[in-house]
Write a protein that holds these residues in place. Structure first.
Motif, PDB file in Angstrom:
ATOM      1  N   GLN A  50     -13.656 -33.198 -56.496  1.00 49.84           N
ATOM      2  CA  GLN A  50     -13.432 -34.642 -56.442  1.00 49.84           C
ATOM      3  C   GLN A  50     -12.346 -34.998 -55.438  1.00 49.84           C
ATOM      4  N   LEU A  51     -11.293 -34.174 -55.399  1.00 49.66           N
ATOM      5  CA  LEU A  51     -10.158 -34.455 -54.517  1.00 49.66           C
ATOM      6  C   LEU A  51     -10.369 -33.937 -53.097  1.00 49.66           C
ATOM      7  N   TYR A  52     -11.046 -32.782 -52.967  1.00 48.87           N
ATOM      8  CA  TYR A  52     -11.221 -32.131 -51.659  1.00 48.87           C
ATOM      9  C   TYR A  52     -12.668 -31.663 -51.525  1.00 48.87           C
ATOM     10  N   PRO A  53     -13.587 -32.564 -51.262  1.00 44.93           N
ATOM     11  CA  PRO A  53     -15.019 -32.220 -51.238  1.00 44.93           C
ATOM     12  C   PRO A  53     -15.414 -31.243 -50.141  1.00 44.93           C
ATOM     13  N   GLU A  54     -14.560 -31.051 -49.123  1.00 44.42           N
ATOM     14  CA  GLU A  54     -14.917 -30.138 -48.038  1.00 44.42           C
ATOM     15  C   GLU A  54     -14.518 -28.685 -48.323  1.00 44.42           C
ATOM     16  N   ILE A  55     -13.863 -28.444 -49.454  1.00 43.98           N
ATOM     17  CA  ILE A  55     -13.565 -27.072 -49.867  1.00 43.98           C
ATOM     18  C   ILE A  55     -14.777 -26.540 -50.635  1.00 43.98           C
ATOM     19  N   ILE A  56     -15.235 -25.338 -50.265  1.00 46.25           N
ATOM     20  CA  ILE A  56     -16.405 -24.733 -50.905  1.00 46.25           C
ATOM     21  C   ILE A  56     -15.941 -23.536 -51.734  1.00 46.25           C
ATOM     22  N   PRO A  57     -15.894 -23.656 -53.064  1.00 41.73           N
ATOM     23  CA  PRO A  57     -15.455 -22.525 -53.894  1.00 41.73           C
ATOM     24  C   PRO A  57     -16.545 -21.457 -53.982  1.00 41.73           C
ATOM     25  N   ALA A  58     -16.142 -20.192 -53.844  1.00 39.86           N
ATOM     26  CA  ALA A  58     -17.024 -19.046 -54.087  1.00 39.86           C
ATOM     27  C   ALA A  58     -16.364 -18.249 -55.208  1.00 39.86           C
ATOM     28  N   VAL A  59     -16.954 -18.273 -56.385  1.00 39.22           N
ATOM     29  CA  VAL A  59     -16.279 -17.779 -57.595  1.00 39.22           C
ATOM     30  C   VAL A  59     -16.844 -16.435 -58.044  1.00 39.22           C
ATOM     31  N   THR A  60     -15.940 -15.509 -58.346  1.00 37.80           N
ATOM     32  CA  THR A  60     -16.289 -14.234 -58.961  1.00 37.80           C
ATOM     33  C   THR A  60     -15.615 -14.162 -60.320  1.00 37.80           C
ATOM     34  N   ILE A  61     -16.401 -13.897 -61.377  1.00 35.95           N
ATOM     35  CA  ILE A  61     -15.845 -13.775 -62.716  1.00 35.95           C
ATOM     36  C   ILE A  61     -16.064 -12.348 -63.198  1.00 35.95           C
ATOM     37  N   ASP A  62     -14.968 -11.693 -63.587  1.00 39.37           N
ATOM     38  CA  ASP A  62     -15.042 -10.316 -64.069  1.00 39.37           C
ATOM     39  C   ASP A  62     -13.807 -10.065 -64.923  1.00 39.37           C
ATOM     40  N   LYS A  99      -7.848 -30.715 -41.948  1.00 34.78           N
ATOM     41  CA  LYS A  99      -7.555 -30.882 -43.366  1.00 34.78           C
ATOM     42  C   LYS A  99      -8.152 -29.732 -44.178  1.00 34.78           C
ATOM     43  N   ALA A 100      -7.801 -29.699 -45.465  1.00 36.27           N
ATOM     44  CA  ALA A 100      -8.264 -28.629 -46.344  1.00 36.27           C
ATOM     45  C   ALA A 100      -9.781 -28.598 -46.403  1.00 36.27           C
ATOM     46  N   SER A 101     -10.349 -27.460 -46.008  1.00 32.56           N
ATOM     47  CA  SER A 101     -11.800 -27.322 -46.006  1.00 32.56           C
ATOM     48  C   SER A 101     -12.149 -25.847 -45.947  1.00 32.56           C
ATOM     49  N   GLY A 102     -13.446 -25.572 -45.977  1.00 29.45           N
ATOM     50  CA  GLY A 102     -13.923 -24.205 -45.832  1.00 29.45           C
ATOM     51  C   GLY A 102     -14.072 -23.497 -47.163  1.00 29.45           C
ATOM     52  N   VAL A 131     -11.462 -27.201 -63.537  1.00 37.61           N
ATOM     53  CA  VAL A 131     -10.492 -27.272 -62.438  1.00 37.61           C
ATOM     54  C   VAL A 131     -11.231 -27.439 -61.110  1.00 37.61           C
ATOM     55  N   ILE A 132     -12.335 -26.706 -60.952  1.00 37.37           N
ATOM     56  CA  ILE A 132     -13.109 -26.804 -59.706  1.00 37.37           C
ATOM     57  C   ILE A 132     -13.755 -28.181 -59.578  1.00 37.37           C
ATOM     58  N   ALA A 133     -14.195 -28.758 -60.689  1.00 37.88           N
ATOM     59  CA  ALA A 133     -14.752 -30.120 -60.637  1.00 37.88           C
ATOM     60  C   ALA A 133     -13.704 -31.095 -60.130  1.00 37.88           C
ATOM     61  N   THR A 193      -4.169 -20.591 -46.551  1.00 38.80           N
ATOM     62  CA  THR A 193      -4.933 -21.682 -45.965  1.00 38.80           C
ATOM     63  C   THR A 193      -4.602 -22.971 -46.710  1.00 38.80           C
ATOM     64  N   LYS A 194      -4.919 -24.104 -46.083  1.00 34.87           N
ATOM     65  CA  LYS A 194      -4.696 -25.368 -46.772  1.00 34.87           C
ATOM     66  C   LYS A 194      -5.540 -25.471 -48.033  1.00 34.87           C
ATOM     67  N   ALA A 195      -6.738 -24.899 -47.972  1.00 36.46           N
ATOM     68  CA  ALA A 195      -7.609 -24.907 -49.150  1.00 36.46           C
ATOM     69  C   ALA A 195      -6.932 -24.185 -50.312  1.00 36.46           C
ATOM     70  N   LEU A 196      -6.321 -23.032 -50.041  1.00 39.92           N
ATOM     71  CA  LEU A 196      -5.639 -22.291 -51.094  1.00 39.92           C
ATOM     72  C   LEU A 196      -4.399 -23.043 -51.565  1.00 39.92           C
ATOM     73  N   GLN A 197      -3.670 -23.645 -50.648  1.00 37.00           N
ATOM     74  CA  GLN A 197      -2.462 -24.380 -51.017  1.00 37.00           C
ATOM     75  C   GLN A 197      -2.773 -25.517 -51.986  1.00 37.00           C
ATOM     76  N   VAL A 198      -3.811 -26.300 -51.685  1.00 35.55           N
ATOM     77  CA  VAL A 198      -4.109 -27.440 -52.558  1.00 35.55           C
ATOM     78  C   VAL A 198      -4.680 -26.963 -53.893  1.00 35.55           C
ATOM     79  N   PHE A 199      -5.412 -25.838 -53.890  1.00 37.54           N
ATOM     80  CA  PHE A 199      -5.922 -25.299 -55.149  1.00 37.54           C
ATOM     81  C   PHE A 199      -4.769 -24.815 -56.028  1.00 37.54           C
ATOM     82  N   LEU A 200      -3.782 -24.162 -55.413  1.00 31.59           N
ATOM     83  CA  LEU A 200      -2.604 -23.724 -56.168  1.00 31.59           C
ATOM     84  C   LEU A 200      -1.854 -24.915 -56.758  1.00 31.59           C
ATOM     85  N   GLU A 201      -1.717 -25.976 -55.976  1.00 35.95           N
ATOM     86  CA  GLU A 201      -1.055 -27.180 -56.483  1.00 35.95           C
ATOM     87  C   GLU A 201      -1.800 -27.748 -57.685  1.00 35.95           C
TER      88      GLU A 201
END
Length: 302
Positions: free
Chosen positions: A114-126, A87-90, A108-110, A279-287
């Motif tokens: 909640q929906l996919y707790p096994e996905i670990i976001p690594a965020v870069t803001i610039d 499943k979506a993770s990583g 959005v990340i919150a 990846t599934k993680a990216l697919q569900v984030f896009l959705e």
């Protein structure tokens, strides 16, 4: 993946053999041996070493740039293969320009957590230009930006939401006091507080100034939206900012929207992706991004 490549990247980023050894759970002599062997492959020194620092030389910068891309591609390959049965993770590497990244993305990340707790976001803001460059270097899985950038064939862009930009000033600023119609000449006489070059917000501001035939008497640049809000609130000048970014200040009466011709100004938020394989993680984030009804903070406002 070649362990020598991973060791080299870690040393380059830590700028220290001891810290790299700790990160890699190796001994310092082992790290030094890996680096010597790696340099022997290229027949060139890649790192400058002194008692105080370890840093890349010109050859090292070239190798590091491509090594980061290789490491990223390898990690993505592993994730794609793993997704076939899991499943979506990583880890999901997300890049965002400041407006979206600071004022919308956290919510959005919150929701994602909640929906996919096994996905670990690594965020870069610039700023927009930097995020696009990181996408080109394959160091991000997805970018979310406002404004335009130099489009490359390797990048896919998709407009997915609209951003409303408003002209704001301190409630005590002379331009915010009174009921007289505000003209282009009035705006030109003001100090404008703008973001730095390369920012989508700066691009939008320059477009508004150009369309209104406005040449400001003075322009001051800041590298963050928060700094601009503080400066405007202190009465230093006026600015064009995303309505998302000033919601709290408007609510508390710290800033005031200046009504004038051509305002508010609308622009698009864009999704940037670089690979047809997701990846599934990216697919569900896009959705989630495209289903704005799930953006908990902004439900009913977009």
């Amino acid at each position: 993946m070649d362990q020598h490549l991973q060791v080299f990247v870690t040393v380059a980023e830590k700028k220290n053999f001891s810290r790299a050894a700790e990160e890699l759970h190796m001994t310092q002599p082992a790290v030094s041996q890996y680096i010597r062997t790696f340099e022997d492959r290229f027949g060139a020194r890649l790192l400058e070493r002194t008692n105080k620092y370890v840093r890349l030389n010109k050859a090292g910068e070239i190798v590091y740039h491509h090594a980061k891309e290789i490491v990223g591609l390898y990690a993505k390959m592993e994730s794609l293969v793993d997704d076939l049965t899991n499943k979506a993770s990583g880890t999901l590497y997300i890049g965002a320009s400041y407006t979206f990244g600071e004022y919308i993305l956290p919510h959005v990340i919150a929701q994602l957590h909640q929906l996919y707790p096994e996905i670990i976001p690594a965020v870069t803001i610039d700023n927009t230009a930097k995020i696009a460059a990181l996408m080109m270097a394959r160091q991000l899985d997805i970018g979310i930006v406002e404004g335009h950038f130099k489009e490359e064939k390797q990048l896919e862009t998709d407009a997915f939401a609209e951003d409303s930009m408003v002209l704001v000033a301190s409630p005590n600023h002379p331009i915010a006091v009174g009921n007289e119609e505000i003209t282009a000449a009035d705006l030109a006489a003001q100090t404008w507080i703008l973001r730095e070059a390369g920012s989508g917000t700066r691009e939008a501001s320059e477009m508004v100034l150009q369309r209104g035939h406005i040449t400001p008497a003075n322009i001051i640049s800041f590298g963050s939206t928060q700094a601009i809000k503080e400066a405007v609130g202190a009465g230093l000048g006026i600015s064009l900012l995303s309505k998302w970014a000033v919601q709290k200040e408007l609510h508390h009466g710290e800033l005031k929207i200046i009504e004038t011709a051509g305002m508010p100004f609308s622009r698009q938020f864009y999704i940037i992706t670089a690979s047809p394989f997701q990846t599934k993680a990216l697919q569900v984030f896009l959705e989630l991004l495209r289903d704005k009804r799930k953006w908990s903070l902004f439900r009913g406002k977009i």
